[in-house]
Motif scaffolding. Sequence first.
Motif, PDB file in Angstrom:
ATOM      1  N   THR A  78       0.587  -1.399  -0.026  1.00  0.00           N
ATOM      2  CA  THR A  78       0.078  -0.059   0.237  1.00  0.00           C
ATOM      3  C   THR A  78       0.869   1.300   0.149  1.00  0.00           C
ATOM      4  OG1 THR A  78      -1.738  -1.167   1.265  1.00  0.00           O
ATOM      5  CG2 THR A  78      -1.712   1.129   1.080  1.00  0.00           C
ATOM      6  N   THR A  79       1.897   1.224   0.912  1.00  0.00           N
ATOM      7  CA  THR A  79       2.755   2.287   0.835  1.00  0.00           C
ATOM      8  C   THR A  79       3.729   2.597  -0.238  1.00  0.00           C
ATOM      9  OG1 THR A  79       2.839   2.170   3.344  1.00  0.00           O
ATOM     10  CG2 THR A  79       4.496   3.468   2.411  1.00  0.00           C
ATOM     11  N   ALA A  80       3.742   1.460  -0.767  1.00  0.00           N
ATOM     12  CA  ALA A  80       4.790   1.471  -2.139  1.00  0.00           C
ATOM     13  C   ALA A  80       3.865   2.406  -3.360  1.00  0.00           C
ATOM     14  CB  ALA A  80       5.411   0.148  -2.519  1.00  0.00           C
ATOM     15  N   GLY A  81       2.797   1.566  -3.335  1.00  0.00           N
ATOM     16  CA  GLY A  81       1.839   2.210  -4.238  1.00  0.00           C
ATOM     17  C   GLY A  81       1.780   3.890  -4.105  1.00  0.00           C
ATOM     18  N   LEU A  82       1.629   4.399  -3.098  1.00  0.00           N
ATOM     19  CA  LEU A  82       1.553   5.752  -2.734  1.00  0.00           C
ATOM     20  C   LEU A  82       2.764   6.566  -3.450  1.00  0.00           C
ATOM     21  CD1 LEU A  82       0.427   5.717   0.972  1.00  0.00           C
ATOM     22  CD2 LEU A  82      -0.991   6.214  -0.941  1.00  0.00           C
ATOM     23  N   ALA A  83       3.746   5.744  -3.704  1.00  0.00           N
ATOM     24  CA  ALA A  83       4.842   6.689  -4.441  1.00  0.00           C
ATOM     25  C   ALA A  83       4.357   7.027  -5.855  1.00  0.00           C
ATOM     26  CB  ALA A  83       6.099   5.519  -4.445  1.00  0.00           C
ATOM     27  N   VAL A  84       3.289   6.588  -6.339  1.00  0.00           N
ATOM     28  CA  VAL A  84       2.786   6.819  -7.544  1.00  0.00           C
ATOM     29  C   VAL A  84       1.390   7.564  -7.556  1.00  0.00           C
ATOM     30  CG1 VAL A  84       1.945   5.754  -9.685  1.00  0.00           C
ATOM     31  CG2 VAL A  84       3.728   4.421  -8.628  1.00  0.00           C
ATOM     32  N   THR A  85       0.639   7.472  -6.461  1.00  0.00           N
ATOM     33  CA  THR A  85      -0.532   8.070  -6.439  1.00  0.00           C
ATOM     34  C   THR A  85      -0.666   9.074  -5.568  1.00  0.00           C
ATOM     35  OG1 THR A  85      -1.436   6.540  -4.636  1.00  0.00           O
ATOM     36  CG2 THR A  85      -1.695   5.664  -7.065  1.00  0.00           C
ATOM     37  N   ALA A  86      -0.046   9.135  -4.401  1.00  0.00           N
ATOM     38  CA  ALA A  86      -0.147  10.390  -3.488  1.00  0.00           C
ATOM     39  C   ALA A  86       0.217  11.722  -3.889  1.00  0.00           C
ATOM     40  CB  ALA A  86       0.597  10.041  -2.274  1.00  0.00           C
ATOM     41  N   ASP A  87      -0.614  12.712  -3.389  1.00  0.00           N
ATOM     42  CA  ASP A  87      -0.348  13.947  -3.912  1.00  0.00           C
ATOM     43  C   ASP A  87       0.890  14.438  -2.777  1.00  0.00           C
ATOM     44  OD1 ASP A  87      -0.290  16.750  -3.992  1.00  0.00           O
ATOM     45  OD2 ASP A  87      -2.327  17.114  -2.995  1.00  0.00           O
ATOM     46  N   PRO A  88       1.945  15.018  -3.671  1.00  0.00           N
ATOM     47  CA  PRO A  88       3.073  15.387  -2.835  1.00  0.00           C
ATOM     48  C   PRO A  88       3.007  16.429  -1.685  1.00  0.00           C
ATOM     49  CG  PRO A  88       3.603  15.361  -5.380  1.00  0.00           C
ATOM     50  CD  PRO A  88       2.042  15.122  -4.980  1.00  0.00           C
ATOM     51  N   VAL A  89       1.819  17.305  -1.897  1.00  0.00           N
ATOM     52  CA  VAL A  89       1.630  18.199  -0.836  1.00  0.00           C
ATOM     53  C   VAL A  89       1.001  17.423   0.392  1.00  0.00           C
ATOM     54  CG1 VAL A  89       0.081  20.138  -0.247  1.00  0.00           C
ATOM     55  CG2 VAL A  89       0.953  20.191  -2.585  1.00  0.00           C
ATOM     56  N   GLU A  99       2.430   7.930  19.850  1.00  0.00           N
ATOM     57  CA  GLU A  99       1.347   8.510  19.383  1.00  0.00           C
ATOM     58  C   GLU A  99       1.704   9.341  18.090  1.00  0.00           C
ATOM     59  OE1 GLU A  99       1.052  12.214  19.236  1.00  0.00           O
ATOM     60  OE2 GLU A  99      -1.342  11.988  18.520  1.00  0.00           O
ATOM     61  N   ALA A 100       2.785   9.875  17.889  1.00  0.00           N
ATOM     62  CA  ALA A 100       3.359  10.572  16.646  1.00  0.00           C
ATOM     63  C   ALA A 100       3.390   9.324  15.483  1.00  0.00           C
ATOM     64  CB  ALA A 100       4.535  11.423  16.917  1.00  0.00           C
ATOM     65  N   ASP A 101       4.039   8.503  15.881  1.00  0.00           N
ATOM     66  CA  ASP A 101       4.201   7.234  14.931  1.00  0.00           C
ATOM     67  C   ASP A 101       2.793   6.628  14.547  1.00  0.00           C
ATOM     68  OD1 ASP A 101       6.200   5.105  14.042  1.00  0.00           O
ATOM     69  OD2 ASP A 101       4.645   3.837  14.880  1.00  0.00           O
ATOM     70  N   GLN A 102       1.916   6.576  15.400  1.00  0.00           N
ATOM     71  CA  GLN A 102       0.787   6.200  14.941  1.00  0.00           C
ATOM     72  C   GLN A 102       0.038   7.213  14.108  1.00  0.00           C
ATOM     73  OE1 GLN A 102      -2.086   3.795  17.018  1.00  0.00           O
ATOM     74  NE2 GLN A 102      -3.488   5.302  17.139  1.00  0.00           N
ATOM     75  N   ARG A 103       0.087   8.328  14.285  1.00  0.00           N
ATOM     76  CA  ARG A 103      -0.564   9.634  13.559  1.00  0.00           C
ATOM     77  C   ARG A 103       0.052   9.622  12.033  1.00  0.00           C
ATOM     78  NH1 ARG A 103       0.809  14.465  14.846  1.00  0.00           N
ATOM     79  NH2 ARG A 103       1.609  13.991  16.848  1.00  0.00           N
ATOM     80  N   PHE A 104       1.360   9.203  12.209  1.00  0.00           N
ATOM     81  CA  PHE A 104       2.330   9.161  10.661  1.00  0.00           C
ATOM     82  C   PHE A 104       1.648   8.039   9.692  1.00  0.00           C
ATOM     83  CE2 PHE A 104       5.700   7.822   8.097  1.00  0.00           C
ATOM     84  CZ  PHE A 104       6.156   8.985   7.405  1.00  0.00           C
ATOM     85  N   HIS A 105       1.964   6.823  10.551  1.00  0.00           N
ATOM     86  CA  HIS A 105       1.511   5.641   9.743  1.00  0.00           C
ATOM     87  C   HIS A 105       0.161   5.527   9.214  1.00  0.00           C
ATOM     88  CE1 HIS A 105       5.607   3.637   9.553  1.00  0.00           C
ATOM     89  NE2 HIS A 105       5.684   3.877  10.727  1.00  0.00           N
ATOM     90  N   LEU A 106      -0.741   5.853  10.206  1.00  0.00           N
ATOM     91  CA  LEU A 106      -2.426   5.707   9.937  1.00  0.00           C
ATOM     92  C   LEU A 106      -2.675   6.968   8.768  1.00  0.00           C
ATOM     93  CD1 LEU A 106      -3.850   4.825  13.131  1.00  0.00           C
ATOM     94  CD2 LEU A 106      -3.140   3.392  11.214  1.00  0.00           C
ATOM     95  N   GLY A 107      -2.132   8.088   8.955  1.00  0.00           N
ATOM     96  CA  GLY A 107      -2.171   9.365   8.107  1.00  0.00           C
ATOM     97  C   GLY A 107      -1.486   8.877   6.607  1.00  0.00           C
ATOM     98  N   LEU A 108      -0.532   8.182   6.577  1.00  0.00           N
ATOM     99  CA  LEU A 108       0.076   8.032   5.392  1.00  0.00           C
ATOM    100  C   LEU A 108      -0.915   6.851   4.770  1.00  0.00           C
ATOM    101  CD1 LEU A 108       2.511   7.903   3.570  1.00  0.00           C
ATOM    102  CD2 LEU A 108       3.581   6.269   4.812  1.00  0.00           C
ATOM    103  N   LEU A 109      -1.313   5.810   5.287  1.00  0.00           N
ATOM    104  CA  LEU A 109      -2.177   4.705   4.600  1.00  0.00           C
ATOM    105  C   LEU A 109      -3.550   5.378   4.333  1.00  0.00           C
ATOM    106  CD1 LEU A 109      -1.495   2.003   7.185  1.00  0.00           C
ATOM    107  CD2 LEU A 109      -0.851   2.044   4.947  1.00  0.00           C
ATOM    108  N   ALA A 110      -4.105   6.336   5.197  1.00  0.00           N
ATOM    109  CA  ALA A 110      -5.347   7.065   4.714  1.00  0.00           C
ATOM    110  C   ALA A 110      -5.079   7.520   3.229  1.00  0.00           C
ATOM    111  CB  ALA A 110      -5.544   8.256   5.774  1.00  0.00           C
ATOM    112  N   VAL A 147      10.595   2.761  -1.633  1.00  0.00           N
ATOM    113  CA  VAL A 147       9.699   2.925  -0.380  1.00  0.00           C
ATOM    114  C   VAL A 147       9.396   1.411   0.169  1.00  0.00           C
ATOM    115  CG1 VAL A 147       7.336   3.314  -0.174  1.00  0.00           C
ATOM    116  CG2 VAL A 147       8.582   4.734  -1.394  1.00  0.00           C
ATOM    117  N   ARG A 148       9.415   0.465  -1.061  1.00  0.00           N
ATOM    118  CA  ARG A 148       9.431  -0.823  -0.142  1.00  0.00           C
ATOM    119  C   ARG A 148      10.419  -1.278   0.479  1.00  0.00           C
ATOM    120  NH1 ARG A 148       6.069  -4.983  -2.236  1.00  0.00           N
ATOM    121  NH2 ARG A 148       5.379  -3.637  -4.204  1.00  0.00           N
ATOM    122  N   ALA A 149      11.549  -0.997  -0.006  1.00  0.00           N
ATOM    123  CA  ALA A 149      12.687  -1.335   0.793  1.00  0.00           C
ATOM    124  C   ALA A 149      12.694  -0.624   2.169  1.00  0.00           C
ATOM    125  CB  ALA A 149      14.262  -0.996   0.103  1.00  0.00           C
ATOM    126  N   VAL A 150      12.356   0.514   2.466  1.00  0.00           N
ATOM    127  CA  VAL A 150      12.299   1.321   3.756  1.00  0.00           C
ATOM    128  C   VAL A 150      11.211   0.594   4.530  1.00  0.00           C
ATOM    129  CG1 VAL A 150      11.946   3.467   4.581  1.00  0.00           C
ATOM    130  CG2 VAL A 150      13.312   3.142   2.767  1.00  0.00           C
TER     131      VAL A 150
END
Length: 219
Positions: free
Chosen positions: A99-110, A136-147, A201-204
């Motif tokens: 899912t995160t690797a796919g965001l490298a193509v689809t996610a808005d840079p902003v 707390e910040a880690d959860q906001r980051f990862h869930l925000g990214l997946l959203a 992204v996949r590697a990280v």
Amino acid sequence: MSSALSDLGGRRPSYRERVADALRAALIAGELRPGEVYSAPALATRFGVSATPVREAMLDLAKEGLVDTVPNKGFRVTAVSDHQLDEYTHIRALIEIPTTAGLAVTADPVALEALRPVAEEIVTAAAAGDLIAYIEADQRFHLGLLALAGNGHLVEVVRNLRQRARLYGLTALVEQGRLDASAEEHLELLDALLTRDPEAVRAVMTRHLGHVRGLWAAH
């Protein structure tokens, strides 16, 4: 690090969610320990609230698998086995890496760049040894990214997995500075996403999830 069970200052039963969040923080900090039984009245005294919101919050945590009810006594904090942690990590890898690797193509840079302050919070919390702020910040980051993938059900599945794999009792690792490398990976991940490099992204992400599991194993 300040106590997760600090006085909430005369909260009313409507603060059920706040109490539940404080209980999760106490689990992370190791103030509520696996196998121990805690009564709602005793916890309410430590919180400075009535027993009702504490009892309701503990029932919420029971639904999440974080505690078990003990008739006529209270709630026992459940232990998380190495096998369970392996299972949670495996499921997260199956979901989060592609899912995160796919965001490298689809996610808005902003939208991606808007997560940078949160990633920096993670780094700051790790350096300060503030585990609760880190989680707390880690959860906001990862869930925000997946959203950003637009699948709310996927986000909730990962949120549930993260809650079940709570990182209680990692104070020693914080004191040793062993969260720093994991914290820096959040900034590295953002940079890879912004360069539109799915393989990077996949590697990280693969390294990051393995790193997190390694911290659990070390504990």
